[in-house]
Write a protein that holds these residues in place. Structure first.
Motif, mmCIF file in Angstrom:
data_model
loop_
_atom_site.group_PDB
_atom_site.id
_atom_site.type_symbol
_atom_site.label_atom_id
_atom_site.label_comp_id
_atom_site.label_asym_id
_atom_site.label_seq_id
_atom_site.Cartn_x
_atom_site.Cartn_y
_atom_site.Cartn_z
ATOM 1 N N ASP A 137 16.273 -57.396 26.199
ATOM 2 C CA ASP A 137 17.359 -57.001 27.107
ATOM 3 C C ASP A 137 16.789 -56.454 28.414
ATOM 4 O OD1 ASP A 137 19.283 -57.561 25.115
ATOM 5 O OD2 ASP A 137 19.296 -55.488 24.402
ATOM 6 N N VAL A 138 15.742 -55.643 28.302
ATOM 7 C CA VAL A 138 15.109 -55.057 29.490
ATOM 8 C C VAL A 138 14.545 -56.168 30.365
ATOM 9 C CG1 VAL A 138 13.189 -53.614 30.302
ATOM 10 C CG2 VAL A 138 14.564 -52.873 28.328
ATOM 11 N N HIS A 139 13.794 -57.059 29.754
ATOM 12 C CA HIS A 139 13.164 -58.141 30.514
ATOM 13 C C HIS A 139 14.217 -59.029 31.178
ATOM 14 C CE1 HIS A 139 10.010 -61.594 30.576
ATOM 15 N NE2 HIS A 139 10.261 -61.125 31.766
ATOM 16 N N LYS A 140 15.238 -59.391 30.425
ATOM 17 C CA LYS A 140 16.300 -60.254 30.948
ATOM 18 C C LYS A 140 17.003 -59.598 32.150
ATOM 19 C CE LYS A 140 20.505 -62.592 29.398
ATOM 20 N NZ LYS A 140 21.393 -62.801 28.233
ATOM 21 N N ALA A 141 17.310 -58.309 32.034
ATOM 22 C CA ALA A 141 17.989 -57.612 33.127
ATOM 23 C C ALA A 141 17.122 -57.556 34.381
ATOM 24 C CB ALA A 141 18.373 -56.195 32.687
ATOM 25 N N ILE A 142 15.833 -57.266 34.201
ATOM 26 C CA ILE A 142 14.926 -57.204 35.351
ATOM 27 C C ILE A 142 14.757 -58.590 35.961
ATOM 28 C CG2 ILE A 142 12.539 -56.727 36.053
ATOM 29 C CD1 ILE A 142 12.560 -54.509 33.870
ATOM 30 N N PHE A 143 14.630 -59.603 35.130
ATOM 31 C CA PHE A 143 14.492 -60.976 35.602
ATOM 32 C C PHE A 143 15.704 -61.374 36.444
ATOM 33 C CE2 PHE A 143 15.363 -65.524 35.025
ATOM 34 C CZ PHE A 143 14.170 -66.080 35.470
ATOM 35 N N HIS A 144 16.899 -61.165 35.886
ATOM 36 C CA HIS A 144 18.124 -61.552 36.610
ATOM 37 C C HIS A 144 18.285 -60.774 37.906
ATOM 38 C CE1 HIS A 144 19.753 -64.492 33.922
ATOM 39 N NE2 HIS A 144 19.664 -63.670 32.872
ATOM 40 N N ALA A 145 17.962 -59.491 37.876
ATOM 41 C CA ALA A 145 18.086 -58.681 39.086
ATOM 42 C C ALA A 145 17.147 -59.171 40.179
ATOM 43 C CB ALA A 145 17.822 -57.212 38.775
ATOM 44 N N ASN A 146 15.947 -59.598 39.809
ATOM 45 C CA ASN A 146 14.991 -60.076 40.795
ATOM 46 C C ASN A 146 15.326 -61.477 41.287
ATOM 47 O OD1 ASN A 146 12.425 -58.308 41.364
ATOM 48 N ND2 ASN A 146 13.100 -57.879 39.286
ATOM 49 N N ILE A 147 15.796 -62.322 40.399
ATOM 50 C CA ILE A 147 16.126 -63.715 40.787
ATOM 51 C C ILE A 147 17.389 -63.749 41.652
ATOM 52 C CG2 ILE A 147 16.873 -65.959 39.869
ATOM 53 C CD1 ILE A 147 13.851 -65.277 39.581
ATOM 54 N N THR A 148 18.368 -62.914 41.328
ATOM 55 C CA THR A 148 19.618 -62.933 42.079
ATOM 56 C C THR A 148 19.578 -62.010 43.298
ATOM 57 O OG1 THR A 148 20.583 -61.183 40.717
ATOM 58 C CG2 THR A 148 20.970 -63.449 40.016
ATOM 59 N N GLY A 149 18.456 -61.318 43.482
ATOM 60 C CA GLY A 149 18.335 -60.436 44.646
ATOM 61 C C GLY A 149 18.982 -59.093 44.439
ATOM 62 N N GLY A 150 19.257 -58.731 43.197
ATOM 63 C CA GLY A 150 19.893 -57.454 42.893
ATOM 64 C C GLY A 150 18.985 -56.267 43.095
#
Length: 154
Positions: A137-150
């Protein structure tokens, strides 16, 4: 980014009076490695893990010293499992669960998990179980935040 932004809110928990046979079934059928234990109000009061369930099957240090490492009857140790299944969760659970708060920073929670060698950890809010957080969950959230510019670069 907070734990509540990444955690799973769908949590399977058990009560202290639950029989170990039910817990073992959940672990074997659904691949749960551990389950939070809650009281009737939903407060986190413990955790029951596969290690807790299997621990009583392992030879004790006294057994090893007395009988020698290669002389312990491991088949007899396995036969003790039926007795374990008849016990209650409260007999085997860890009574001082480590948890993280839903409002904790995600990386701080990940640090707690890594420090304790946990892949999953209960999430509480005011002592009540509100979710579970996994390293995935941690990795997925960080990944999505970085890919989407969050997340903003500094």
């Amino acid at each position: 980014m907070k734990v509540k932004d990444a955690m799973s809110r769908s949590v399977r928990a058990v009560k202290p009076g639950t029989k170990i046979i039910e817990v073992a079934s959940l672990m074997c059928l659904h691949r749960f490695h551990g389950l939070p234990v809650v009281d009737d109000e939903g407060r986190l009061i413990g955790v029951i893990s596969e290690k807790d369930v299997l621990h009583s099957l392992f030879p004790t240090l006294d057994d090893l010293v007395t009988e020698g490492m290669h002389s312990v009857d491991l088949d007899h140790q396995l036969s003790l499992y039926k007795g374990v299944l008849e016990q209650n969760v409260e007999d085997l659970m860890a009574h001082t669960p480590i948890s993280v708060d839903a409002d904790m920073h995600l990386l701080r929670a990940a640090t707690v998990m890594v420090r304790h060698n946990f892949r999953r950890i209960p999430v509480v809010e005011g002592g009540l179980l509100v979710g579970m957080l996994s390293l995935g969950d941690v990795h997925k959230a960080i990944f999505h935040a970085n890919i989407t510019g969050g997340l903003k670069s500094r």
